[in-house]
Design a protein around this motif. Structure first.
Motif, PDB file in Angstrom:
ATOM      1  N   UNK A 102       0.962  -1.403  -0.297  1.00  9.46           N
ATOM      2  CA  UNK A 102      -0.106  -0.184   0.136  1.00  9.46           C
ATOM      3  C   UNK A 102       0.902   1.103   0.114  1.00  9.46           C
ATOM      4  N   UNK A 103       0.265   2.323  -0.829  1.00  7.12           N
ATOM      5  CA  UNK A 103       1.145   3.348  -0.798  1.00  7.12           C
ATOM      6  C   UNK A 103       2.505   3.512  -1.788  1.00  7.12           C
ATOM      7  N   UNK A 104       3.106   1.974  -2.265  1.00 11.30           N
ATOM      8  CA  UNK A 104       4.083   1.784  -3.214  1.00 11.30           C
ATOM      9  C   UNK A 104       3.961   1.591  -4.627  1.00 11.30           C
ATOM     10  N   UNK A 105       3.110   0.912  -3.994  1.00 14.80           N
ATOM     11  CA  UNK A 105       2.724  -0.068  -5.619  1.00 14.80           C
ATOM     12  C   UNK A 105       1.350   0.268  -6.100  1.00 14.80           C
ATOM     13  N   UNK A 106       1.459   0.328  -7.594  1.00 13.32           N
ATOM     14  CA  UNK A 106      -0.401   0.280  -7.797  1.00 13.32           C
ATOM     15  C   UNK A 106      -1.324  -0.879  -7.380  1.00 13.32           C
ATOM     16  N   UNK A 107      -1.970  -1.485  -6.580  1.00  7.98           N
ATOM     17  CA  UNK A 107      -2.888  -3.176  -6.641  1.00  7.98           C
ATOM     18  C   UNK A 107      -3.832  -3.080  -7.236  1.00  7.98           C
ATOM     19  N   UNK A 108      -4.113  -3.882  -7.938  1.00  6.35           N
ATOM     20  CA  UNK A 108      -5.305  -4.029  -8.364  1.00  6.35           C
ATOM     21  C   UNK A 108      -6.004  -5.435  -7.837  1.00  6.35           C
ATOM     22  N   UNK A 109      -6.875  -5.608  -6.929  1.00  4.79           N
ATOM     23  CA  UNK A 109      -7.731  -7.029  -6.470  1.00  4.79           C
ATOM     24  C   UNK A 109      -8.480  -7.109  -7.779  1.00  4.79           C
ATOM     25  N   UNK A 110      -8.653  -9.326  -8.188  1.00  6.48           N
ATOM     26  CA  UNK A 110      -9.055  -9.816  -8.982  1.00  6.48           C
ATOM     27  C   UNK A 110     -10.809 -10.138  -7.966  1.00  6.48           C
ATOM     28  N   UNK A 111     -11.372 -10.325  -8.183  1.00  9.27           N
ATOM     29  CA  UNK A 111     -12.698 -11.072  -6.754  1.00  9.27           C
ATOM     30  C   UNK A 111     -13.903 -11.808  -7.043  1.00  9.27           C
ATOM     31  N   UNK A 112     -14.808 -12.480  -5.697  1.00  4.91           N
ATOM     32  CA  UNK A 112     -15.793 -12.610  -6.232  1.00  4.91           C
ATOM     33  C   UNK A 112     -17.008 -12.661  -5.375  1.00  4.91           C
ATOM     34  N   UNK A 113     -16.038 -11.566  -3.785  1.00  5.93           N
ATOM     35  CA  UNK A 113     -16.176 -10.641  -3.048  1.00  5.93           C
ATOM     36  C   UNK A 113     -15.833  -9.426  -2.863  1.00  5.93           C
ATOM     37  N   UNK A 114     -16.097  -8.354  -3.587  1.00  2.00           N
ATOM     38  CA  UNK A 114     -15.110  -6.957  -3.171  1.00  2.00           C
ATOM     39  C   UNK A 114     -15.781  -6.685  -1.951  1.00  2.00           C
ATOM     40  N   UNK A 115     -16.618  -6.745  -1.269  1.00  2.00           N
ATOM     41  CA  UNK A 115     -16.203  -6.039   0.105  1.00  2.00           C
ATOM     42  C   UNK A 115     -15.636  -6.732   1.128  1.00  2.00           C
ATOM     43  N   UNK A 116     -15.176  -7.928   0.874  1.00  2.00           N
ATOM     44  CA  UNK A 116     -13.816  -8.254   1.610  1.00  2.00           C
ATOM     45  C   UNK A 116     -12.188  -7.982   1.373  1.00  2.00           C
ATOM     46  N   UNK A 117     -12.448  -7.002   0.245  1.00  2.00           N
ATOM     47  CA  UNK A 117     -10.549  -7.114  -0.335  1.00  2.00           C
ATOM     48  C   UNK A 117     -10.715  -5.367  -0.836  1.00  2.00           C
ATOM     49  N   UNK A 118     -12.101  -4.930  -1.114  1.00  2.00           N
ATOM     50  CA  UNK A 118     -11.903  -3.649  -1.385  1.00  2.00           C
ATOM     51  C   UNK A 118     -11.591  -2.741  -0.761  1.00  2.00           C
ATOM     52  N   UNK A 119     -10.868  -2.662   0.720  1.00  2.00           N
ATOM     53  CA  UNK A 119     -10.172  -1.677   1.343  1.00  2.00           C
ATOM     54  C   UNK A 119      -8.832  -2.107   1.394  1.00  2.00           C
ATOM     55  N   UNK A 120      -8.036  -3.247   0.488  1.00  2.00           N
ATOM     56  CA  UNK A 120      -7.006  -3.265   1.309  1.00  2.00           C
ATOM     57  C   UNK A 120      -6.205  -3.522  -0.433  1.00  2.00           C
ATOM     58  N   UNK A 121      -6.866  -2.574  -1.412  1.00  2.00           N
ATOM     59  CA  UNK A 121      -6.312  -2.610  -3.038  1.00  2.00           C
ATOM     60  C   UNK A 121      -6.709  -1.258  -3.210  1.00  2.00           C
ATOM     61  N   UNK A 122      -5.825  -0.876  -4.236  1.00  2.00           N
ATOM     62  CA  UNK A 122      -6.336   0.305  -4.643  1.00  2.00           C
ATOM     63  C   UNK A 122      -7.394  -0.247  -5.907  1.00  2.00           C
TER      64      UNK A 122
END
Length: 293
Positions: A102-122
């Protein structure tokens, strides 16, 4: 496998892949740009999908691309963009890595449950429409790969048609009756071979292995014998089929796109599970997500 969630989810894959282009277009801003140095991470099935994508992207000339198990991401290596693939969005190793980036590298999460990981990725690519009820992953992972292939500019029309044919054909008896299988690939299909082997271990508790095809002669071929199958994803190296047959094993090479042939592997794993009286929706010792204390 008939009547299981896994059976229905396997059968739905061609329809899911038809939407791959739309998924890619809708999320193009959050997927890697040409020329970017990219890493894709995940655990289990997600890692193997990442292996396939990494080779496909580099082969397409779109930039250096690496794939790692989320726990093994190299701390001293810099990337422009990191993709994290997680069906559940709760995988501990993925969350741990995203926090470090976080804050160092652009990140994208590909997921079936967005609410579980939205806070963790850009950014989040929402594939909840292809999420699954079975513990054993099939359509989520293959649709994610189909989307990534579409984003690379591939036309998946023929791949979809091949998968539809696979679903309509009977399964060969030597595959359903096999006591052991070894899966092989070259290039991007090495990741597919790794994923196929995992599906059998998960769904039907069968002894499986996976290797780059050119490496199979360097020792592993010694286990080939009657009742055992060597399954090639993609085109086999010259002479390999004859070597396996001389050892007494069954060699399988379909000529299908490896993603379509993976559907056949999923069907065989489900058929063996049914023969053994196992429930692939609830495999022994596994849960939908690994969340560590």
């Amino acid at each position: 496998m008939s009547g299981t969630f896994m059976a229905a989810e396997v059968a739905s894959q061609p329809g899911c892949w038809l939407e791959a282009g739309a998924f890619a277009a809708a999320n193009s801003g959050w997927l890697p740009a040409p020329g970017a140095r990219v890493a894709i991470v995940g655990c289990g099935t997600s890692w193997f999908v990442g292996q396939a994508y990494a080779v496909l992207r580099e082969t397409a000339g779109l930039g250096e691309t690496d794939a790692f198990a989320a726990s093994e991401f190299p701390s001293g290596r810099a990337y422009d963009h990191v993709l994290a693939l997680s069906r559940s969005g709760t995988t501990t190793e993925v969350h741990t890595l995203l926090a470090k980036l976080r804050g160092r590298t652009k990140t994208t999460a590909i997921t079936g449950v967005p609410a579980a990981i939205a806070h963790a990725a850009d950014a989040v690519v929402d594939l909840s429409v292809v999420d699954e009820r079975s513990v054993v992953q099939t359509r989520f992972a293959t649709t994610a790969l189909a989307m990534l292939r579409a984003h690379l500019g591939e036309d998946l029309t023929d791949v979809v048609a091949q998968a539809e044919r696979v679903l309509a054909e009977p399964l060969p008896a030597p595959l359903v009756e096999a006591e052991q299988l070894s899966f092989l690939g070259t290039g991007w299909s090495v990741g597919i071979a790794n994923e196929a082997a995992l599906k059998f271990r998960e769904a039907c508790l069968l002894w499986t292995e996976s290797y780059p095809a050119w490496d199979y002669r360097h020792g592993p071929i010694s286990i080939s014998e009657p009742g055992r199958v060597t399954w090639m994803f993609g085109r086999a190296p010259d002479g390999l089929a004859d070597d396996v047959r001389r050892a007494g094993g069954t060699f399988v090479e379909s000529g299908l796109d490896p993603l379509a042939d993976l559907v056949r592997a999923q069907l065989v794993a489900g058929a063996i599970a049914r023969r053994k009286g196992l429930d692939p929706d609830h495999p022994r010792g596994l849960t939908r997500s690994v969340v560590l204390a």
